[in-house]
Motif scaffolding. Structure first.
Motif, PDB file in Angstrom:
ATOM      1  N   GLY A 260       0.791  -1.218   0.000  1.00 15.70           N
ATOM      2  CA  GLY A 260       0.000   0.000   0.000  1.00 15.70           C
ATOM      3  C   GLY A 260       0.822   1.266   0.000  1.00 15.70           C
TER       4      GLY A 260
ATOM      5  N   THR B 202      -9.516  -0.516 -13.334  1.00 11.25           N
ATOM      6  CA  THR B 202     -10.623  -1.115 -12.585  1.00 11.25           C
ATOM      7  C   THR B 202     -10.901  -2.486 -13.186  1.00 11.25           C
TER       8      THR B 202
ATOM      9  N   PHE C  91     -12.160  -7.314  -5.146  1.00 15.55           N
ATOM     10  CA  PHE C  91     -12.067  -5.860  -5.112  1.00 15.55           C
ATOM     11  C   PHE C  91     -11.839  -5.362  -6.533  1.00 15.55           C
TER      12      PHE C  91
ATOM     13  N   ARG D 142     -10.185  -2.211  -7.507  1.00 20.05           N
ATOM     14  CA  ARG D 142      -9.089  -1.282  -7.805  1.00 20.05           C
ATOM     15  C   ARG D 142      -7.775  -1.844  -7.284  1.00 20.05           C
TER      16      ARG D 142
ATOM     17  N   ASP E 185      -6.400  -1.195  -3.749  1.00 19.16           N
ATOM     18  CA  ASP E 185      -6.962  -1.853  -2.569  1.00 19.16           C
ATOM     19  C   ASP E 185      -6.311  -3.203  -2.288  1.00 19.16           C
TER      20      ASP E 185
ATOM     21  N   ALA F 241      -5.232  -3.958   1.512  1.00 21.87           N
ATOM     22  CA  ALA F 241      -6.327  -4.377   2.393  1.00 21.87           C
ATOM     23  C   ALA F 241      -6.759  -5.804   2.068  1.00 21.87           C
TER      24      ALA F 241
END
Length: 399
Positions: free
Chosen positions: A169, A188, A261, A263, A266, A269
């Protein structure tokens, strides 16, 4: 100049020395033949005329020097040629074809320059020419393939570095865009992160990247001593179930999978979810678990220290038993819940008399001071063994 004794008769060496004296002309002729005789070289814009001319000159000089007995075996020009063609994307077949054209040119010029007194040397000379062409072309091919292997290794290292940046991240927007472009990830899409424990006895998820690719799933992996982490890019969300099937097929350890998810930013996470999902099954038992698929183990995995304390509080006397007795009781209790509280079904599955199962359950009740018939106590007895087994592969709690 030092003369090196060659493997051809003296007359053949003299022919080769005559050709060496014509090196510049031979170089020009061979460059023309390569450009005309091979469509790859004719259309290539990456390989300049100067590069081709220099490469041809150096290889002819080395080959004719060895053939004439005036120089030792020197494969460095062939090694340089192989690396250069690999760097520029010239196909290996085109590289080898150029060496065959060189052999043909040397042989033709040898026939043209042979005097009547050297005619008898031509068979030996021809044999030596093609032996050397094979030697030099093999060296060039080895260099070509070695460069490609090094490049693949460097590319893999670079991809692993970019993957780690995503998973930690730490990527800003500009870095993230560069990583997505380099890895061919959409801005995306549909993604999941996979966290697999290492298995000392077997390779973790062998050939999984190829298997996923065959199922139209792009994946990027980072292998560390204690785990293997992957980022999967799915064509659509519906591709998740087939991907999970492939992971299950190759599982040799516990594997956790994050929720979908959309993107790449992310991913960090999602990695945390995959790690927690990995801990939701019994240590030492190969399984693929998606985040959220097992609510109670998920809750326990989110709070490892309180879960360990809960296991010790409820099962303390059982956890202090010798390993054989402890595992026997916990396995029986697990199966009793799986069989919806049917002693008869548990006995059938374990191949014991129903009274044996009854006695084990009574022993559990006495050691824990909790009755299986009491809903609240039964709930605690259901949760506690899962907490204990998630804490330690030996079924001991380590709060």
């Amino acid at each position: 100049m030092t003369t090196v004794i060659g493997s051809v008769p003296e007359g053949a060496e003299l022919l080769a020395r005559d050709l060496l004296d014509q090196l510049d002309q031979l170089t020009d002729d061979l460059v023309d033949r390569i450009r005309v005789g091979d469509e790859i070289y004719a259309k290539s814009t990456s390989l300049t005329d100067q590069q081709l001319h220099s490469t041809v000159h150096d290889n002819l000089a080395a080959l004719l020097g060895q053939l004439s007995g005036t120089a030792a075996r020197r494969l460095h020009p062939a090694i340089v040629a192989g690396r250069l063609k690999a760097e520029l994307g010239i196909p290996l077949a085109a590289l080898l074809h150029a060496y065959r054209l060189a052999g043909r040119l040397i042989w033709e010029r040898s026939l043209r320059g042979a005097a009547p007194s050297t005619q008898d040397c031509l068979p030996a000379l021809g044999s030596e020419i093609w032996r050397l062409v094979d030697d030099y072309s093999s060296a060039a091919a080895d260099s070509y393939e070695h460069y490609l292997a090094d490049r693949v290794h460097r590319d893999n290292q670079r991809r692993r570095t970019m993957l780690r940046t995503l998973l930690t991240g730490t990527a800003d927007n500009a870095t993230l865009w560069g990583i997505c472009r380099a890895l061919h990830l959409p801005q995306t899409g549909s993604f999941v992160v996979v966290h697999a424990e290492s298995d000392p006895a077997a390779e973790v998820l062998p050939a999984i990247e190829d298997r996923l690719r065959a199922g139209f799933v792009d994946s990027f992996w980072s292998t560390e001593p204690d785990k293997r982490i992957g980022l999967l890019s799915l064509v659509t969300p519906r591709g998740l179930d087939p991907a999970l099937d492939l992971l299950t097929l190759g599982a040799t350890s516990r594997i956790g999978v994050s929720r979908l998810f959309t993107r790449p930013i992310d991913a960090a996470a999602a990695l945390r979810e995959a790690k927690i999902a990995c801990r939701c099954t019994t240590p030492g038992v190969p399984a693929v678990t998606s985040y959220g698929a097992e609510p109670i183990p998920l809750l326990l995995a989110h709070a490892p220290h309180p879960s360990g304390e809960l296991a010790t509080e409820i099962l303390g006397p059982i956890l202090e038993l010798p390993a054989t007795d402890r595992n026997e009781l916990l396995d029986t209790l697990d199966l009793w819940f799986e069989c919806a509280g049917s002693n008869l079904e548990v006995a059938r599955r374990l191949h014991f008399h129903r009274n044996t199962i009854h006695n084990r359950l009574r022993r559990i009740e006495n050691l824990t001071n909790r009755r299986c018939a009491d809903p609240k106590a039964a709930a605690e007895l259901y949760i506690a063994p899962r907490a204990a087994r998630l804490m330690d592969a030996d079924h001991t709690a380590n709060p």
